[in-house]
Design an enzyme around this catalytic site. Sequence first.
Site, PDB file in Angstrom:
ATOM      1  N   ASP A 134      42.261  31.047  43.554  1.00 28.63           N
ATOM      2  CA  ASP A 134      43.538  31.683  43.932  1.00 28.63           C
ATOM      3  C   ASP A 134      43.396  33.200  44.054  1.00 28.63           C
ATOM      4  O   ASP A 134      44.269  33.872  44.599  1.00 28.63           O
ATOM      5  CB  ASP A 134      44.644  31.327  42.919  1.00 28.63           C
ATOM      6  N   TYR A 158      34.136  39.848  43.486  1.00 26.31           N
ATOM      7  CA  TYR A 158      34.124  38.386  43.375  1.00 26.31           C
ATOM      8  C   TYR A 158      35.117  37.763  44.355  1.00 26.31           C
ATOM      9  O   TYR A 158      34.770  36.900  45.163  1.00 26.31           O
ATOM     10  CB  TYR A 158      34.451  37.944  41.937  1.00 26.31           C
ATOM     11  N   LYS A 162      34.543  35.378  47.694  1.00 26.57           N
ATOM     12  CA  LYS A 162      35.097  34.014  47.839  1.00 26.57           C
ATOM     13  C   LYS A 162      35.996  33.956  49.081  1.00 26.57           C
ATOM     14  O   LYS A 162      35.995  32.958  49.808  1.00 26.57           O
ATOM     15  CB  LYS A 162      35.887  33.608  46.587  1.00 26.57           C
TER      16      LYS A 162
HETATM   17  P1  NAD Z   1      30.090  28.669  36.706  1.00 20.36           P
HETATM   18  O1  NAD Z   1      29.654  30.096  36.786  1.00 20.36           O
HETATM   19  O2  NAD Z   1      30.335  28.044  35.392  1.00 20.36           O
HETATM   20  O3  NAD Z   1      29.028  27.739  37.478  1.00 20.36           O
HETATM   21  C1  NAD Z   1      28.440  28.104  38.675  1.00 20.36           C
HETATM   22  C2  NAD Z   1      27.214  27.226  38.881  1.00 20.36           C
HETATM   23  O4  NAD Z   1      26.598  27.601  40.120  1.00 20.36           O
HETATM   24  C3  NAD Z   1      26.144  27.388  37.794  1.00 20.36           C
HETATM   25  O5  NAD Z   1      25.695  26.131  37.362  1.00 20.36           O
HETATM   26  C4  NAD Z   1      25.043  28.164  38.477  1.00 20.36           C
HETATM   27  O6  NAD Z   1      23.739  27.865  37.973  1.00 20.36           O
HETATM   28  C5  NAD Z   1      25.194  27.713  39.927  1.00 20.36           C
HETATM   29  N1  NAD Z   1      24.664  28.693  40.871  1.00 20.36           N
HETATM   30  C6  NAD Z   1      24.924  30.027  40.897  1.00 20.36           C
HETATM   31  N2  NAD Z   1      24.217  30.620  41.886  1.00 20.36           N
HETATM   32  C7  NAD Z   1      23.527  29.631  42.513  1.00 20.36           C
HETATM   33  C8  NAD Z   1      22.645  29.607  43.619  1.00 20.36           C
HETATM   34  N3  NAD Z   1      22.312  30.737  44.284  1.00 20.36           N
HETATM   35  N4  NAD Z   1      22.123  28.429  44.017  1.00 20.36           N
HETATM   36  C9  NAD Z   1      22.442  27.280  43.354  1.00 20.36           C
HETATM   37  N5  NAD Z   1      23.247  27.248  42.280  1.00 20.36           N
HETATM   38  C10 NAD Z   1      23.802  28.412  41.865  1.00 20.36           C
HETATM   39  O7  NAD Z   1      31.368  28.593  37.652  1.00 20.36           O
HETATM   40  P2  NAD Z   1      32.688  27.698  37.517  1.00 20.36           P
HETATM   41  O8  NAD Z   1      33.667  28.430  36.709  1.00 20.36           O
HETATM   42  O9  NAD Z   1      32.303  26.319  37.160  1.00 20.36           O
HETATM   43  O10 NAD Z   1      33.179  27.746  39.036  1.00 20.36           O
HETATM   44  C11 NAD Z   1      32.718  26.783  39.987  1.00 20.36           C
HETATM   45  C12 NAD Z   1      33.367  27.077  41.324  1.00 20.36           C
HETATM   46  O11 NAD Z   1      34.783  27.007  41.191  1.00 20.36           O
HETATM   47  C13 NAD Z   1      33.067  28.469  41.867  1.00 20.36           C
HETATM   48  O12 NAD Z   1      32.913  28.373  43.250  1.00 20.36           O
HETATM   49  C14 NAD Z   1      34.310  29.277  41.523  1.00 20.36           C
HETATM   50  O13 NAD Z   1      34.509  30.323  42.443  1.00 20.36           O
HETATM   51  C15 NAD Z   1      35.385  28.218  41.634  1.00 20.36           C
HETATM   52  N6  NAD Z   1      36.575  28.424  40.795  1.00 20.36           N
HETATM   53  C16 NAD Z   1      36.457  28.666  39.456  1.00 20.36           C
HETATM   54  C17 NAD Z   1      37.614  28.790  38.682  1.00 20.36           C
HETATM   55  C18 NAD Z   1      37.534  29.041  37.190  1.00 20.36           C
HETATM   56  O14 NAD Z   1      38.570  29.299  36.580  1.00 20.36           O
HETATM   57  N7  NAD Z   1      36.384  28.965  36.557  1.00 20.36           N
HETATM   58  C19 NAD Z   1      38.877  28.688  39.273  1.00 20.36           C
HETATM   59  C20 NAD Z   1      38.954  28.455  40.667  1.00 20.36           C
HETATM   60  C21 NAD Z   1      37.790  28.308  41.405  1.00 20.36           C
HETATM   61  O1  DAU Z   2      41.997  32.529  39.017  1.00 20.60           O
HETATM   62  C1  DAU Z   2      40.807  31.820  39.140  1.00 20.60           C
HETATM   63  C2  DAU Z   2      39.663  32.641  38.577  1.00 20.60           C
HETATM   64  O2  DAU Z   2      39.827  32.658  37.167  1.00 20.60           O
HETATM   65  C3  DAU Z   2      38.299  32.102  38.963  1.00 20.60           C
HETATM   66  O3  DAU Z   2      38.135  32.176  40.347  1.00 20.60           O
HETATM   67  C4  DAU Z   2      37.181  32.890  38.261  1.00 20.60           C
HETATM   68  O4  DAU Z   2      35.921  32.295  38.555  1.00 20.60           O
HETATM   69  C5  DAU Z   2      37.436  32.822  36.770  1.00 20.60           C
HETATM   70  O5  DAU Z   2      36.458  33.595  36.090  1.00 20.60           O
HETATM   71  C6  DAU Z   2      38.832  33.337  36.423  1.00 20.60           C
HETATM   72  O6  DAU Z   2      38.935  34.767  36.687  1.00 20.60           O
HETATM   73  P1  DAU Z   2      39.702  35.769  35.664  1.00 20.60           P
HETATM   74  O7  DAU Z   2      39.170  37.110  35.855  1.00 20.60           O
HETATM   75  O8  DAU Z   2      41.173  35.550  35.742  1.00 20.60           O
HETATM   76  O9  DAU Z   2      39.193  35.114  34.261  1.00 20.60           O
HETATM   77  P2  DAU Z   2      38.687  35.805  32.895  1.00 20.60           P
HETATM   78  O10 DAU Z   2      38.554  34.708  31.898  1.00 20.60           O
HETATM   79  O11 DAU Z   2      37.511  36.699  33.114  1.00 20.60           O
HETATM   80  O12 DAU Z   2      39.923  36.723  32.492  1.00 20.60           O
HETATM   81  C7  DAU Z   2      41.216  36.168  32.286  1.00 20.60           C
HETATM   82  C8  DAU Z   2      42.159  37.317  31.978  1.00 20.60           C
HETATM   83  O13 DAU Z   2      41.827  37.861  30.685  1.00 20.60           O
HETATM   84  C9  DAU Z   2      42.063  38.486  32.943  1.00 20.60           C
HETATM   85  O14 DAU Z   2      43.349  39.048  33.115  1.00 20.60           O
HETATM   86  C10 DAU Z   2      41.145  39.480  32.245  1.00 20.60           C
HETATM   87  C11 DAU Z   2      41.459  39.248  30.785  1.00 20.60           C
HETATM   88  N1  DAU Z   2      40.333  39.440  29.833  1.00 20.60           N
HETATM   89  C12 DAU Z   2      39.160  38.814  30.101  1.00 20.60           C
HETATM   90  C13 DAU Z   2      38.096  38.936  29.235  1.00 20.60           C
HETATM   91  C14 DAU Z   2      36.769  38.271  29.512  1.00 20.60           C
HETATM   92  C15 DAU Z   2      40.528  40.192  28.685  1.00 20.60           C
HETATM   93  O15 DAU Z   2      41.614  40.743  28.433  1.00 20.60           O
HETATM   94  N2  DAU Z   2      39.475  40.295  27.811  1.00 20.60           N
HETATM   95  C16 DAU Z   2      38.265  39.712  28.047  1.00 20.60           C
HETATM   96  O16 DAU Z   2      37.322  39.889  27.210  1.00 20.60           O
END
Ligand code: NAD
Ligand code: DAU
Length: 352
Positions: A134, A158, A162
């Site tokens: 999002d 980031y 995306k």
């Molecule tokens: P993550 O960082 O936990 O996992 C990413 C994975 O991709 C890892 O296993 C890593 O080894 C692999 N990877 C990274 N670079 C690579 C490369 N060059 N070649 C092959 N593999 C590679 O991420 P996540 O939180 O599980 O997110 C997964 C997907 O979902 C991402 O595309 C992210 O943008 C999207 N997403 C995440 C969230 C969230 O809250 N975590 C929310 C919405 C969308």
């Molecule tokens: O919205 C989806 C996204 O959510 C994904 O696409 C990303 O991959 C995922 O990492 C996440 O991004 P955020 O930046 O929102 O997540 P994060 O857990 O890093 O931070 C959540 C919120 O907390 C953000 O407002 C920053 C704040 N934060 C984060 C960390 C790590 C803190 O205040 N302290 C911290 O130490």
Amino acid sequence: MMKKTILITGGAGFIGSHVVRRFLKNYQQYDIVNLDMLTYAGNLENLRDIEDSPNYKFIRGDITDTLFIEKLFDQHPFDAVIHLAAESHVDRSISGPMPFITTNITGTVNLLEAARKRWQDNPGSGPFHHISTDEVYGSLGEEGLFTEESAYDPRSPYSASKASSDHMVRAWFHTWNMPVVISNCSNNYGPNQFPEKLIPLVINNIKAGQPLPVYGKGENIRDWLYVEDHAAAIDMIFHSGKKGETYNVGGNNQWRNIDLVRQLCGIMDRKLGRPAGTSEKLVCFVKDRAGHDQRYAIDNTKISSRLGWKPSVSFEQGLERTVDWYLANEKWISGVIGGNYKSYYKSQYLDR
Ligand code: NAD
Ligand code: DAU
């Protein structure tokens, strides 16, 4: 349901591991190939329980390596792709943007090209399901929700990477009629999340007696979704999403960061048998994230009305499960950080 060979990228990461497990459990007729480079965020421990499944194969490899990806598509009859591999942490994209550009943009294009070449004479192929965020829509003020029609306005390296990958996926749909679907999801939480993200960081810092760094005033808002609910949404969109379309996925669950941190403090005090208020003393307001987006929140109307998806795990249940999982999986944590949590945390974060 037809037999298919599905390439899942990033399946050793946080969300990917839940998607791989769900697909293996629910669809025995599918052959699943998990392609993952095993960066710091990828961990085969996340998949130990299913690694011997007869219809599962793990391949270590880099999606930015064009020749390797071409060869992989020559060697495997992939019918569909679920693309999760990415650099995923906003703070890392600020301290070092380049891997975000190569993995998230070039890596996605490598996969699109390889799939296009393989699928051009095979109209039954697909989908190429691109998993996105999002954050591409930018930052909300007091009012409103992100819909599929919201304008793109990414603000961090980031989210810009995306957003760029989403545009590439749409370009392959419009130009070559590639059977793509895109989903843009809100913040996930749950087991297997690397302890750099807010929820696992807070849980592990409380356990280790380390400060809980809240950026700025803690007033930024995120919309939290339990990771298995995201995996269920991906399953639905993959199977029933309309080609060329986008589906937003969110938890209808907005929290200010400071309120969430306090909630976790309360749960941890109870679980660790400490007097109420103990963990909250660790809260420490630190320098804000550069360009910190104020609020994300998803309008789920499209996926709920057209595909019938809705979140099934309440935040209360999800946080309990998540805390229990981190408390029970000490070895997983020391494995992913390569040693002692306290010293890892000090070297990674206290100098921000
Ligand atoms: P993550 O960082 O936990 O996992 C990413 C994975 O991709 C890892 O296993 C890593 O080894 C692999 N990877 C990274 N670079 C690579 C490369 N060059 N070649 C092959 N593999 C590679 O991420 P996540 O939180 O599980 O997110 C997964 C997907 O979902 C991402 O595309 C992210 O943008 C999207 N997403 C995440 C969230 C969230 O809250 N975590 C929310 C919405 C969308
Ligand atoms: O919205 C989806 C996204 O959510 C994904 O696409 C990303 O991959 C995922 O990492 C996440 O991004 P955020 O930046 O929102 O997540 P994060 O857990 O890093 O931070 C959540 C919120 O907390 C953000 O407002 C920053 C704040 N934060 C984060 C960390 C790590 C803190 O205040 N302290 C911290 O130490």
